[in-house]
Write an enzyme that holds these catalytic residues in place. Structure first.
Site, PDB file in Angstrom:
ATOM      1  N   GLU A  26       0.826  -1.210   0.000  1.00 37.17           N
ATOM      2  CA  GLU A  26       0.000   0.000   0.000  1.00 37.17           C
ATOM      3  C   GLU A  26       0.863   1.263   0.000  1.00 37.17           C
ATOM      4  O   GLU A  26       2.066   1.201   0.232  1.00 37.17           O
ATOM      5  CB  GLU A  26      -0.922  -0.002   1.218  1.00 37.17           C
ATOM      6  N   LYS A 160      -4.040  -2.061  15.000  1.00 34.92           N
ATOM      7  CA  LYS A 160      -3.418  -1.128  15.941  1.00 34.92           C
ATOM      8  C   LYS A 160      -4.230  -1.080  17.230  1.00 34.92           C
ATOM      9  O   LYS A 160      -5.460  -1.064  17.204  1.00 34.92           O
ATOM     10  CB  LYS A 160      -3.332   0.264  15.315  1.00 34.92           C
TER      11      LYS A 160
END
Length: 304
Positions: A26, A160
């Site tokens: 990405e 996360k």
């Protein structure tokens, strides 16, 4: 029809046509995830790791309204330095194309473009998820709905810990997305190897994982997979230290009214300063580790 929108680098195109292992990468990590020059150094090193592991890297972005699969060095450099790059998710793609803008692709957008190009494995840092307090805000990353719909295996270091990991895993379960722990029974939380939550399946052999992935798509069970690969132990952060930093950063974001797609870059930069830069080093190392495992997985898949 697709040719009008999709620009695949000749080397990547050739390898895809020949059935060689290709790994999607990405570009949000370059434009919005890390400061300069760490962003460009990390992006180039990740490509190098993919090549060393026997696969072909294809960094994905939108440049001047074109969906690019496989970037040249100067294009990566451009994304690393340019401040006007849109953080592009699924909803943004048509408008970034129409307005001929530059877009750094999130997990969701990278999955879409990788799938259009025929790439099956995608390596990232961590996936987005259900944000804390989502029962009031409905703040849920488009990454999760993309995983439910798009046939790409996503290798990450979990989600996360700024997110609500329990709710993220519940959401993935509802959407039928398998969460696999590579050599772990516990879902990793990006900076740390532990989160307090389990995975659906533990897999110790990439060959076995490749067989399962192929079976999933052969049976037309659409959607991706989350392959959770924990950060290497030597780069793991202290669980309490990182959680305290996250709590402080979340409080500050709330006080400043920071919402939506601004949240994650704000929190990451705040956590970096609260941990005196240690979180950035951990972030870089876990991406390198994911690149190794993702490339080896792509190699195993290509053999099938």
């Amino acid at each position: 029809m697709l040719k009008k929108y999709l620009d695949i680098h000749p080397d990547v195109k050739r390898d895809l046509d020949e059935g060689k292992p290709v790994v999607a990468l990405e570009s949000t990590i370059i434009s919005h995830g890390m400061p300069y020059p760490e962003n460009i150094n990390t992006a180039l090193k990740v490509e190098e790791i993919v090549r060393e592991s026997g696969a072909v890297p294809a960094t994905i972005a939108i440049l001047n309204g074109k969906l690019k699969v496989g970037l040249k060095r100067e294009e990566i450099e451009y994304l690393a330095k340019n401040k006007n790059v849109v953080k592009a998710s699924r909803r943004d793609i048509p408008f970034v194309i129409a307005k001929k803008l530059d877009g750094a692709t999130t997990v969701a957008a990278t999955m879409i473009i990788a799938n259009l190009a025929g790439i099956k494995v995608f390596v990232t840092g961590g996936i987005g998820g259900v944000h804390r307090g989502a029962q009031e805000t409905f703040d849920i990353s488009a990454d999760l709905t993309e995983l439910a719909n798009t046939n790409v295996a996503v290798v990450c270091a979990g989600a996360k810990s700024i997110l609500d990991i329990g709710l993220t895993l519940e959401y993935l379960e509802t959407q039928g997305v398998p969460v696999i722990g590579y050599k772990t029974d516990e879902f990793p939380a990006f900076y740390t190897r532990k989160s307090g939550y389990g995975v659906d399946y533990r897999v110790d052999l990439l060959k076995e994982l490749a067989i399962a992935i192929k079976a999933k798509w052969d049976l037309n069970l659409k959607g991706g997979l989350v392959i959770a690969n924990p950060i290497p132990e030597e780069y793991e952060m202290d669980y309490n230290m990182i959680n305290n930093a996250i709590e402080d950063a979340l409080k500050e974001a709330d006080e400043n009214g920071i919402k939506g797609k601004e949240t994650t870059p704000f929190l990451l930069s705040k956590i970096k300063s609260l941990t005196e830069g240690k979180s950035l080093e951990s972030n870089i190392q876990l991406v390198y580790n994911n690149a190794k495992i993702g490339s080896k997985l792509a190699v195993e898949l290509s053999k099938l």
